[in-house]
Design a protein around this motif. Structure first.
Motif, PDB file in Angstrom:
ATOM      1  N   ARG A   3       6.645 -28.274   3.189  1.00  0.00           N
ATOM      2  CA  ARG A   3       5.882 -27.296   2.447  1.00  0.00           C
ATOM      3  C   ARG A   3       5.749 -26.443   3.497  1.00  0.00           C
ATOM      4  NH1 ARG A   3       2.773 -31.978   1.256  1.00  0.00           N
ATOM      5  NH2 ARG A   3       2.290 -33.143  -0.759  1.00  0.00           N
ATOM      6  N   ILE A   4       7.191 -25.057   3.053  1.00  0.00           N
ATOM      7  CA  ILE A   4       6.734 -23.901   3.513  1.00  0.00           C
ATOM      8  C   ILE A   4       6.213 -22.706   3.217  1.00  0.00           C
ATOM      9  CG2 ILE A   4       8.673 -21.925   4.808  1.00  0.00           C
ATOM     10  CD1 ILE A   4       9.576 -25.738   4.161  1.00  0.00           C
ATOM     11  N   ARG A   5       5.463 -21.782   4.226  1.00  0.00           N
ATOM     12  CA  ARG A   5       4.549 -20.741   3.539  1.00  0.00           C
ATOM     13  C   ARG A   5       5.103 -19.035   4.518  1.00  0.00           C
ATOM     14  NH1 ARG A   5      -1.108 -21.740   3.221  1.00  0.00           N
ATOM     15  NH2 ARG A   5      -1.280 -20.543   4.979  1.00  0.00           N
ATOM     16  N   PHE A   6       5.978 -18.240   3.579  1.00  0.00           N
ATOM     17  CA  PHE A   6       6.218 -17.378   4.941  1.00  0.00           C
ATOM     18  C   PHE A   6       4.852 -15.390   3.878  1.00  0.00           C
ATOM     19  CE2 PHE A   6      10.092 -19.363   3.834  1.00  0.00           C
ATOM     20  CZ  PHE A   6      11.271 -18.857   4.490  1.00  0.00           C
ATOM     21  N   HIS A   7       4.724 -14.836   5.009  1.00  0.00           N
ATOM     22  CA  HIS A   7       4.094 -14.030   4.748  1.00  0.00           C
ATOM     23  C   HIS A   7       4.208 -13.040   5.631  1.00  0.00           C
ATOM     24  CE1 HIS A   7       0.095 -17.027   3.867  1.00  0.00           C
ATOM     25  NE2 HIS A   7       0.505 -17.569   4.271  1.00  0.00           N
ATOM     26  N   GLY A  10       4.755  -6.380   1.193  1.00  0.00           N
ATOM     27  CA  GLY A  10       5.119  -5.449  -0.276  1.00  0.00           C
ATOM     28  C   GLY A  10       6.554  -5.120   0.646  1.00  0.00           C
ATOM     29  N   GLY A  11       7.705  -5.288   0.014  1.00  0.00           N
ATOM     30  CA  GLY A  11       9.051  -4.323   0.562  1.00  0.00           C
ATOM     31  C   GLY A  11       9.831  -5.364   2.045  1.00  0.00           C
ATOM     32  N   GLN A  12       9.295  -6.102   2.702  1.00  0.00           N
ATOM     33  CA  GLN A  12       9.746  -6.584   3.884  1.00  0.00           C
ATOM     34  C   GLN A  12      11.032  -7.676   3.230  1.00  0.00           C
ATOM     35  OE1 GLN A  12       6.512  -7.543   6.216  1.00  0.00           O
ATOM     36  NE2 GLN A  12       6.034  -6.127   6.932  1.00  0.00           N
ATOM     37  N   GLY A  13      10.174  -8.480   2.677  1.00  0.00           N
ATOM     38  CA  GLY A  13      12.142  -8.813   1.613  1.00  0.00           C
ATOM     39  C   GLY A  13      10.807 -10.675   2.585  1.00  0.00           C
ATOM     40  N   MET A  14      10.146 -10.982   2.068  1.00  0.00           N
ATOM     41  CA  MET A  14       9.476 -12.212   2.236  1.00  0.00           C
ATOM     42  C   MET A  14      10.260 -13.370   0.845  1.00  0.00           C
ATOM     43  SD  MET A  14       9.029 -12.647   5.681  1.00  0.00           S
ATOM     44  CE  MET A  14      10.129 -11.495   5.591  1.00  0.00           C
ATOM     45  N   LYS A  15       9.866 -12.883  -0.138  1.00  0.00           N
ATOM     46  CA  LYS A  15      10.334 -13.868  -1.220  1.00  0.00           C
ATOM     47  C   LYS A  15      11.774 -13.485  -1.002  1.00  0.00           C
ATOM     48  CE  LYS A  15      11.926 -12.491  -6.393  1.00  0.00           C
ATOM     49  NZ  LYS A  15      11.912 -11.756  -7.066  1.00  0.00           N
ATOM     50  N   THR A  16      12.846 -13.029  -1.025  1.00  0.00           N
ATOM     51  CA  THR A  16      14.303 -12.859  -0.450  1.00  0.00           C
ATOM     52  C   THR A  16      14.213 -14.120   1.010  1.00  0.00           C
ATOM     53  OG1 THR A  16      14.734 -10.954  -1.516  1.00  0.00           O
ATOM     54  CG2 THR A  16      16.383 -12.250   0.531  1.00  0.00           C
ATOM     55  N   ASP A  34      10.470 -22.744  -4.826  1.00  0.00           N
ATOM     56  CA  ASP A  34      10.164 -21.551  -4.440  1.00  0.00           C
ATOM     57  C   ASP A  34       9.879 -20.543  -4.592  1.00  0.00           C
ATOM     58  OD1 ASP A  34      12.331 -20.015  -5.045  1.00  0.00           O
ATOM     59  OD2 ASP A  34      13.795 -21.003  -3.865  1.00  0.00           O
ATOM     60  N   ALA A  35       8.871 -19.903  -4.667  1.00  0.00           N
ATOM     61  CA  ALA A  35       8.115 -19.240  -5.067  1.00  0.00           C
ATOM     62  C   ALA A  35       7.558 -17.522  -4.495  1.00  0.00           C
ATOM     63  CB  ALA A  35       7.156 -18.991  -6.333  1.00  0.00           C
ATOM     64  N   PRO A  36       7.416 -16.085  -5.223  1.00  0.00           N
ATOM     65  CA  PRO A  36       6.790 -15.180  -4.923  1.00  0.00           C
ATOM     66  C   PRO A  36       5.044 -15.184  -5.142  1.00  0.00           C
ATOM     67  CG  PRO A  36       7.828 -14.350  -5.917  1.00  0.00           C
ATOM     68  CD  PRO A  36       8.369 -16.467  -5.996  1.00  0.00           C
ATOM     69  N   ARG A  37       4.683 -14.911  -4.175  1.00  0.00           N
ATOM     70  CA  ARG A  37       2.438 -14.911  -5.264  1.00  0.00           C
ATOM     71  C   ARG A  37       2.864 -13.293  -4.885  1.00  0.00           C
ATOM     72  NH1 ARG A  37      -0.904 -17.195  -7.832  1.00  0.00           N
ATOM     73  NH2 ARG A  37      -0.323 -19.167  -8.810  1.00  0.00           N
ATOM     74  N   TYR A  38       2.938 -12.619  -5.464  1.00  0.00           N
ATOM     75  CA  TYR A  38       2.074 -11.439  -5.644  1.00  0.00           C
ATOM     76  C   TYR A  38       0.840 -10.920  -6.070  1.00  0.00           C
ATOM     77  CZ  TYR A  38       7.195 -10.295  -6.020  1.00  0.00           C
ATOM     78  OH  TYR A  38       8.587 -10.926  -6.185  1.00  0.00           O
ATOM     79  N   GLY A  39      -0.176 -10.010  -5.257  1.00  0.00           N
ATOM     80  CA  GLY A  39      -1.088  -9.862  -6.103  1.00  0.00           C
ATOM     81  C   GLY A  39      -1.116  -8.204  -7.054  1.00  0.00           C
ATOM     82  N   ALA A  40      -2.206  -7.507  -6.934  1.00  0.00           N
ATOM     83  CA  ALA A  40      -2.057  -5.988  -7.610  1.00  0.00           C
ATOM     84  C   ALA A  40      -1.205  -4.902  -6.600  1.00  0.00           C
ATOM     85  CB  ALA A  40      -3.063  -5.992  -8.032  1.00  0.00           C
ATOM     86  N   ARG A  43       4.370  -2.331  -2.118  1.00  0.00           N
ATOM     87  CA  ARG A  43       4.918  -1.723  -0.958  1.00  0.00           C
ATOM     88  C   ARG A  43       3.833  -1.309   0.264  1.00  0.00           C
ATOM     89  NH1 ARG A  43       9.765   1.709  -0.452  1.00  0.00           N
ATOM     90  NH2 ARG A  43       8.934   3.184   1.103  1.00  0.00           N
ATOM     91  N   GLY A  44       3.529  -2.820   0.930  1.00  0.00           N
ATOM     92  CA  GLY A  44       3.307  -2.761   2.784  1.00  0.00           C
ATOM     93  C   GLY A  44       1.893  -3.078   2.372  1.00  0.00           C
ATOM     94  N   ALA A  45       1.500  -3.545   0.853  1.00  0.00           N
ATOM     95  CA  ALA A  45       0.023  -4.309   1.196  1.00  0.00           C
ATOM     96  C   ALA A  45       0.703  -6.180   1.249  1.00  0.00           C
ATOM     97  CB  ALA A  45      -0.294  -4.432  -0.367  1.00  0.00           C
ATOM     98  N   PRO A  46      -0.248  -7.021   2.055  1.00  0.00           N
ATOM     99  CA  PRO A  46       0.324  -8.747   2.263  1.00  0.00           C
ATOM    100  C   PRO A  46       0.667  -8.962   0.579  1.00  0.00           C
ATOM    101  CG  PRO A  46      -1.975  -7.770   3.303  1.00  0.00           C
ATOM    102  CD  PRO A  46      -1.169  -6.431   2.250  1.00  0.00           C
ATOM    103  N   MET A  47       2.043  -9.705   1.519  1.00  0.00           N
ATOM    104  CA  MET A  47       2.225 -11.167   0.445  1.00  0.00           C
ATOM    105  C   MET A  47       2.622 -12.400   0.338  1.00  0.00           C
ATOM    106  SD  MET A  47       5.787 -11.270   0.536  1.00  0.00           S
ATOM    107  CE  MET A  47       5.957 -11.748  -1.391  1.00  0.00           C
ATOM    108  N   PHE A  48       2.430 -13.135   0.166  1.00  0.00           N
ATOM    109  CA  PHE A  48       3.584 -14.532   0.656  1.00  0.00           C
ATOM    110  C   PHE A  48       3.557 -15.100  -0.612  1.00  0.00           C
ATOM    111  CE2 PHE A  48       0.947 -17.120  -1.366  1.00  0.00           C
ATOM    112  CZ  PHE A  48      -0.367 -16.740  -2.177  1.00  0.00           C
ATOM    113  N   ALA A  49       5.197 -16.080   0.191  1.00  0.00           N
ATOM    114  CA  ALA A  49       6.148 -16.492  -0.860  1.00  0.00           C
ATOM    115  C   ALA A  49       6.192 -17.991  -0.479  1.00  0.00           C
ATOM    116  CB  ALA A  49       7.482 -16.055  -0.531  1.00  0.00           C
TER     117      ALA A  49
END
Lengths: 304, 415, 307
Positions: A3-7, A10-16, A34-40, A43-49
């Motif tokens: 189980r791996i999480r990328f943090h 937005g815009g840094q390519g962690m989904k990729t 694999d899946a990304p998780r977006y909030g509202a 770009r620039g805001a924290p996200m994870f995949a």
């Protein structure tokens, strides 16, 4: 199961990054999710995949709460509770952070659970960062179950919309980090399939007043509690020797993060400034400069 | 109190007038149009102090209605069929805002094929929207229900919009005697329009209809909407009793007719239920111990009251004037769910679908349903759901098909 | 201090819209909306259509000090109708003190404004609704990741027009003025002086009033967030975004760009944006670039001809 999480932001390519890793694991013969998780936030805001890999079909779904490996593309996220980087970390978790800071910087980060592994961001080539390939390469190395060939193939598959030259640059970035971290000798241990499950604390929900139970906010300006300043990677700073207090930055700041004081001079609200740097671009006297947030942080800490 | 002849549409308009509505965003559609025409002419004559605005669609109309109600005025609107579906997105939104609003739906079957005549697929499509749903069987009930609906909708505990449903043609265009409540009595019963505290005004910041992130917050708001709707069951019955004390006409979630001592009971909603009552009388005269339960409330669903009314019956026939394709009658499923866990549930529960697009449900149909249900009760074997359709219906259809498709043989095998 | 530039006349100091919203860094739409709100003052009832600005308020956080109602993508103007009528009814009935009244502002992106929201907006104009319609035009369905909308310009790449939009930007301003509204203007947050004059003007007018704001979007148009204002200024200077005003039945251009040849070429504007990158690499697409340029030139020739 792995189980791996990328943090990242937005815009840094962690989904990729998560997709490159997912594809590499798939090419190795794993069942993968694999899946990304977006909030509202944007770009620039924290996200994870997140990525799961297993020898048999995966029934688990949704957010990974107990990762074996966490890869962070932006070291400023570590200090941001809202980013949730440290959620579910245990002493057994590998925490790989892409950073330019020396390892000594993290010596006093005792609150970070897990084994910290640092790797450097790749040099940007023609303005492109290769950050996603680099982070995927880091994860692949630490898993110890992906061959360099499959990592390169996964980069090519996930970036196939890019020109061949950029794919090659990305493959190199991934390979460099992969080699570096493989030498490190730290490998992710596969997580347990069986987890301890407790009964939930269900309650019988009561009827609240309609005014309270409507999706309504009966207060003004509550977004001020949101620290969007944490999105910032570059910090604008005003040189008041050069500033003429013309007020244009106040007008052009989309976020209203620049106010004019009683003396008519601008002040930047760093709690909310997202670091777009429009103010820097538009300042007619060049009174605004930018400093990397990490460097600014260090100065702050020294001063404190 | 004045006794007069009114259509269902006239009764709905009178209900709005007696409730002293402030605002009516409107859009025409058959068979509802007469309601807004009537109110429009009253406004022009100075008989009503109401602002009416002609909107560009039902979607806009329901948005304007919800927005006005949220801002703080007593709002009414009306539609039918395709119009209700066109505005469907906003039904869910307005209910989610938790604002009081009364919407009359004049039931009309849905396209395709296009028809003007009634069944309940339109209003039942709004079943899960969060609107309270009250079904009327007579023009009298329409005017009384309008007043009850405003009280219910504006109740501080609820603040939920209400659909008052009446069947097209069978009520909308049908005149019958109606006793109009005295205007003073009506306005006392309904009370003044929404109080100040509910208004959105410059000095009270309000952001409404907000987005949420994450299922947990979302669940809270939706659960609360559900709990409010459930609370409406008791509040409606209380209001119905109060109204009865004032007017002599009381209301409750269920209207039971000759259920006492009945072996077999019909379950229905809407105006066809008066035909059902007539059938009950006829069948009783033939010696069949039958009764009828009509649901006034469909949302909230009076499941406990219904199960109690049907307790220990030998057989129950649910008549659905709607059809969920590939499943069957919608009410049948809900009645079954209300009964399943009860040890005193009826021996058999039979499903009948009929009255679609205004097709009659005849005395003969009622007799057939009663006898079939009683036989099933005796044998303990529930027959498969029946679509009410006779040899005569099919013969007429075949004659039409001879014209529409002379080259297609009805006997030919389906490819 | 070096030579001070002109202080913009009576610029807004306070901020009606609080910071801390979740819009992207460098959001051109938010910058324009913020200016308009600051000039309008605090007593505003926003009625929001589905779009990027839906997420200005996310429970329990709102940037507004006044009122805000989220409606739907198609019917925000109808929501404005309901709100305006309700306020008027309460004012007339003395159920609302006059100081509690609010300006109704419908807030909508170009996707809603020029697409599914048109019927409701047209209806509001038919009824001469007293409201302001503020459209932040980022030239595509931005909130869903930038798909083709009716306002996407010719040649622009979106996620659903990956080889460039073969169609042309729908003229929402013209659609509005065909209704003979009380007021209509194009604005851009990068031109604050022009914007201020227009908002001050429309404050004194009743009836349907359009503010159509070009809103450069760094996320969708693919440029650096710091360049939002630069792009807005360039769009005006190269003539692509005419600043104009319709009032008392007359159309006036409020800022005429320099003459052909002396104003920046559209290419300068296009080159800054990733959504036009395919027009320059791997091969230059002269046909599309010059078509965009020619359309701009023709537009301004006509304006000059008409005086």
């Amino acid at each position: 199961m792995y189980r791996i999480r990328f943090h990242g932001r937005g815009g840094q390519g962690m989904k990729t990054a998560s997709r490159i890793l997912g594809t590499a694991l798939f090419l190795e013969g794993f069942e993968v999710q694999d899946a990304p998780r977006y909030g509202a936030e944007r770009r620039g805001a924290p996200m994870f995949a997140y990525v799961r890999a297993h020898h048999k079909p995966i029934n688990e779904r949704g957010i990974i709460s107990r990762p074996a490996l966490v890869v962070v593309s932006d070291d400023s996220l570590l200090a941001m509770a809202a980013a949730g980087v440290t959620n579910g970390l245990t002493a057994a978790t590998l925490l790989a952070v892409c950073t330019t800071r020396p390892s000594s910087f993290y010596d006093h980060h005792d609150d970070l659970k897990g084994q910290l592994i640092l790797f450097r961001p790749p040099a940007s080539v023609n303005g492109h960062s290769q950050l996603s390939s680099c982070c995927a390469g880091a994860a692949a190395a630490l898993l110890g179950i992906i061959s360099p060939a499959n990592l390169a193939a996964a980069v090519a598959r996930e970036l196939d919309a890019l020109p061949p030259e950029r794919i090659r640059v990305n493959q190199q970035a991934a390979a460099t980090v992969f080699r570096r971290l493989t030498e490190n000798g730290a490998f992710v241990r596969e997580g347990a399939d069986q987890v301890r499950v407790k009964r939930p604390h269900w309650l019988t929900l009561a009827l609240d007043s309609a005014a309270l139970a409507a999706p309504a906010i009966h207060a003004a300006a509550t977004t001020l509690r949101m620290d969007t300043g944490l999105w910032r990677s570059q910090r604008p700073e005003i040189d008041f020797d050069t500033c003429t207090c013309c007020g244009l930055c106040n007008i052009y700041c989309p976020d209203g993060a620049i106010s004019l004081g009683d003396n008519g001079c601008p002040a930047i609200d760093y709690q909310h400034c997202k670091g777009c740097l429009i103010c820097l671009n538009q300042c007619p006297t060049g009174a605004i400069s930018a400093r990397p947030e990490a460097a600014a942080h260090e100065t702050d800490e020294v001063e404190a | 109190m004045k006794r007069t002849l009114l259509t269902g549409n006239g009764a709905a308009a009178w209900g709005a007038r007696l409730a002293c509505i402030d605002y009516l965003p409107a859009f025409p559609i058959t068979p509802q149009t007469e309601i807004i025409e009537t109110i429009s002419s009253w406004i022009d004559q100075g008989l009503m102090a109401c602002r009416m605005v002609s909107m560009d669609s039902e979607h806009s109309m329901i948005t304007a209605a919800g927005a006005a109600a949220a801002t703080g005025v007593r709002t009414f609107t009306a539609t039918s069929s395709q119009g209700l579906l066109y505005g469907m997105e906003m039904l869910y939104a307005v209910a989610g805002w938790r604002v009081p609003l009364v919407l009359v739906n004049v039931s009309r079957a849905l396209a395709a094929p296009v028809t003007l005549e009634p069944d309940h697929n339109d209003v039942l499509a709004a079943r899960d929207s969060g609107f309270i749903q009250i079904h009327c069987a007579t023009c009298q009930e329409v005017v009384d229900t309008m007043l009850l609906a405003y009280r219910l909708s504006e109740d501080k505990r609820l603040r939920l919009p209400v659909i008052v449903n009446l069947d097209g043609y069978y009520l909308s265009f049908t005149r019958e005697p109606v006793t109009l409540p005295d205007p003073q009595l009506a306005s006392r019963f309904v009370g003044p329009p929404t109080s100040r505290a509910d208004q959105i005004q410059a000095s009270h910041p309000t952001s409404l209809g907000i987005a949420v992130l994450g299922g947990s917050q979302y669940s809270y708001f939706r659960y609360e909407q559900h709990l409010a709707a459930l609370a409406a069951l008791e509040i409606y019955d209380d209001l119905g009793r109060d109204y009865g004390r004032l007017t002599g006409r009381s209301y409750s979630a269920l209207a039971c007719y000759r259920c006492h001592g009945a072996d077999m009971v019909f379950v229905m909603i809407g105006s066809f239920a008066t035909k059902g009552k007539d059938a009950v009388d006829q069948l009783r005269a033939m010696g069949l111990a039958v009764g009828l339960v009509r649901l006034r409330l469909v949302r909230p669903w009076p499941g406990v009251a219904l199960a109690t009314a049907l307790a220990d019956k030998k057989g129950v026939a649910v008549i659905d004037q709607n059809l969920s394709m590939g499943q069957g009658g919608i009410l049948y499923q809900e009645v079954a769910a209300a009964l399943y866990h009860r040890p005193d549930r009826p021996r058999v529960l039979c499903s009948y679908v009929g009255g679609l697009g205004g097709r009659d449900i005849s005395l003969e149909d009622f007799r057939g349903m009663a006898e079939e249900t009683l036989q099933a009760a005796a044998s303990g074997r529930t027959p498969p759901p029946r679509l009410l359709y006779t040899e005569e219906d099919l013969a007429q259809m075949r004659a039409a098909q001879q014209v529409a498709a002379p080259d297609i043989d009805p006997g030919a095998e389906t490819p | 201090m070096s030579s001070a530039p002109q202080k913009p006349s009576s610029q807004p100091l306070g901020h009606q819209l609080a910071a801390g919203t979740s819009t992207c860094a460098g959001c051109g739409a938010l910058q324009g909306i913020r200016l308009v709100h600051d000039i309008l003052d605090s007593k505003v009832f926003f009625v929001n259509a589905a779009g990027c600005m839906t997420l200005l308020s996310i429970y329990p956080f709102t940037p507004f000090a006044g009122a805000w109602l989220y409606t739907s993508m198609a019917s925000a103007a109808a929501g404005g109708q309901g709100v305006r009528d309700a306020l008027d009814i309460m004012l007339a009935g003395k159920r609302l003190p006059p100081q509690e009244d609010m300006q109704v502002v419908v807030l909508s992106g170009d996707g809603s404004a020029g697409g599914m929201g048109l019927s409701a907006t047209s209806g509001a104009m038919d009824r001469n609704l007293d409201f302001i319609y503020l459209c932040y035009d980022n030239e595509g369905y931005g909130n869903t990741g930038y798909q083709l909308s009716a306002a996407t310009p010719h040649g622009a790449r979106t996620t659903t027009s990956t080889s460039g939009n073969p169609g042309y930007k729908k003229e929402l301003f013209d659609i509005w003025t065909a209704h003979k509204p009380a007021y209509a203007a194009t604005i851009c947050g990068a031109e604050p002086g022009d914007l201020r004059k227009k908002v001050e003007t429309l404050k004194g007018i009743k009836g349907p009033r359009l503010l159509l704001a070009l809103s450069p979007c760094p996320t969708a148009w693919h440029f650096e967030p710091a360049d939002t204002i630069t792009l807005g200024k360039l769009a005006v200077a190269c003539g692509l975004w005419p600043l104009k005003e319709y009032k008392e039945g007359r159309l006036v251009h409020t800022k005429v760009p320099k003459k052909t040849g002396r104003r920046p070429q559209v290419e300068e504007y296009l080159r800054l944006q990733g959504r036009y990158r395919h027009l320059f690499a791997p091969r230059r697409n002269d046909r599309v670039i010059s078509e965009i340029q020619n359309r701009v030139d023709r537009y301004w020739e006509k304006v000059t001809d008409e005086g």
